[in-house]
Structure formats: structure tokens, C-alpha cells
Design an enzyme around this catalytic site. Sequence first.
Site, mmCIF file in Angstrom:
data_model
loop_
_atom_site.group_PDB
_atom_site.id
_atom_site.type_symbol
_atom_site.label_atom_id
_atom_site.label_comp_id
_atom_site.label_asym_id
_atom_site.label_seq_id
_atom_site.Cartn_x
_atom_site.Cartn_y
_atom_site.Cartn_z
ATOM 1 N N LYS A 188 42.066 46.102 39.092
ATOM 2 C CA LYS A 188 43.020 46.029 40.214
ATOM 3 C C LYS A 188 44.460 45.990 39.693
ATOM 4 C CE LYS A 188 39.568 43.761 43.073
ATOM 5 N NZ LYS A 188 38.975 42.517 43.577
ATOM 6 N N GLN A 206 40.478 36.217 43.779
ATOM 7 C CA GLN A 206 39.230 36.852 43.352
ATOM 8 C C GLN A 206 38.054 35.911 43.608
ATOM 9 O OE1 GLN A 206 38.915 40.074 42.188
ATOM 10 N NE2 GLN A 206 36.718 39.748 42.224
ATOM 11 N N ASP A 252 43.146 41.303 51.169
ATOM 12 C CA ASP A 252 41.679 41.416 51.268
ATOM 13 C C ASP A 252 41.234 41.390 52.736
ATOM 14 O OD1 ASP A 252 40.274 41.899 48.987
ATOM 15 O OD2 ASP A 252 40.013 39.798 48.410
#
Length: 287
Positions: free
Chosen positions: A54, A98, A121
Amino acid sequence: MTAGIIDGKAVAARVREGLKTEVAAFHAATGIQPGLATVLVGGDPASEVYVASKRKSSVAAGMADLHQHLADDASQAEVEELLKGLAADSSVSGILLQLPVPKHLDAASLVELIPFEKDVDGLTTMSVGLLAQNKPGLRPCTPSGVIELLDSYEVPIEGANVVVIGRSELVGRPVAQLLVNRNATVTIAHSRTKNLAEVCRGADIIVAAVGVKGLITAEFVKPGATVIDVGIHRGPEGLSGDVDFAGVAEVAGLITPVPGGVGPMTIAMLLANTLRAAQLQHELAAV
Ligand code: NAD
């Protein structure tokens, strides 16, 4: 094989190239370089690989890498303090915690500390609500990638009968919402659904997000239907999906392979969300 292949690698590369241009234009026009703060707690090897990928992709798109790494034994209070700092920092466009975090931490309450305009997200309750109400906001990455693939291959969504298999917060529910917002007729199937094959045979589009290797076989698929396979399974022969690719490809009109289908779209949509987050914050600051 009769089905056309939906090439997610090619679509993702195109999205990323387009974003590079858009990021540069936004930077030049506003002086703001979109920045992504990935937050990794601990040293889970798979998470380290995902986060590295990422970060690399965000830099390649012209964004600032604002990565934060906390030790395995970081306390709830320490992670909270970090997230609150990032939330208040105007150089941070997007925050990505994460998952999974180490077991001693309460992931759900940590996620809620991410403000909706930085929630790249799309997993906070606020973002889920905005999606449910079809209001502007940031959408979860893998579901957005599914929509992008359908659009790229000009698969009609409006009025289509879609069966989404899976009702997870990460994939099934949001992809179903995105499809409803695009005027599809959506059935959400799950582990208690009766006669799954029969339910699926009515679908113009099947989105499989089940987590059961090869569950979707040719008998689930109406001839000519589009089949999107979100599943990822690692085995001795490499990656495979929730769909029995060889069998289904004989019946479907279009199909995503695993790997090279939905997978590459997730990071591409994360980058799109980070740019969108920077734009959203710029718009909010101007109000
Ligand atoms: P999950 O385990 O949270 O949810 C699975 C869902 O499938 C559940 O809602 C369950 O009700 C349903 N289900 C389980 N068994 C079933 C059955 N036999 N029949 C019908 N429904 C059944 O999983 P998830 O997080 O939604 O992920 C699903 C798959 O997608 C996994 O293989 C995961 O690795 C993969 N995934 C891929 C990406 C990507 O970037 N491509 C991203 C996220 C998840």
C-alpha cells in the site's frame, strides 16, 4: 472456455495511471499533496507485506507516505493517541488501520476514531451509514473495485438481478449496498441460504465473497452471466477463488480470474479513496 476474462490487473493499472495524473493536478491546484497514513501495530508477516504494498503504491501515485508503526505490545491508549493525532493532522488525508490488530486491542473502537473524511477503508459506522443512505463518503475498497470492474467491462448494473454470496462487513454487505445504489435488484445469500445454486441461477451477475474454495460451480450459473470472484485461497498450486474457474468459465459470459481479477483492484481503490479524502477535506475546509 466460452467466458470473456475480466482483467483486473489491466483495469487496476489504468485506474492507478489516471490517479497519478489526478493527484498531480490536485497538488498543483491546491498545494496539497494527498498523504496516506497506514498504521501497523506489531509484526504480523502478512500485514507487513500488505502495508508495504500500500505504501509503495501510494508513493507511485504521487502521494506522501505517512506510515506509522507501533510495537506488538502497544497499549490501547497508545494506539488511540496515535489515531487521534493523525485525525487532527491536516497533512494526513487518509488513515488506514491495518487489521487484524494484536488480540489485546479492541479493533472496533480503534476504527471508530478515524473521522469519516479520512476513513479510506470505509469501515467506520459513519461511513457505513453514509453508504446505506447513498450520501457522499468513502466506500470500502474491495467492493468499490468490484463496481469498477463491472463498469470497465460495461456490464449493465441498473435493473440487473445480482446475487451477492456473503454478508460480511468488509465485502458482502457493502458491495450489495453499492449495487442497490446503482439500481440493481440485489439478493444477499449467506451460510443459511436454502437452495443456493437455484438462487444463483436467477442472477445476471454473481458476486462471490464466501471464503469457501470452489463453492460456485457451473450449476450455479445462468449461461452468459457475469461472475465476480472475491475469494482468495492459498494452496499448493497457488491462489484460487470461491469459484470453480474452469467449470464456470464454460457457462459464464464474463468471469474474473484468481489471481488477477478483484485482488489488484483493492489497492487501486484505496488510492482513489485517499485522493477523494484529500478532496473532501479541501471542500469541507472551504465551507
Ligand atoms: P467472511 O468469512 O467474513 O464472510 C463470508 C460470508 O460468506 C459470510 O457472510 C457467510 O454467511 C457466507 N458463507 C460462508 N459459507 C457459506 C456457504 N457455504 N454458502 C453461502 N454463504 C456462505 O469473509 P470475507 O471477509 O467477506 O471474505 C470472503 C472471501 O473474500 C475470502 O476468501 C477472503 O479472503 C476474500 N477477500 C478478498 C479480498 C480481495 O482483495 N480480493 C478482500 C477481502 C476478502
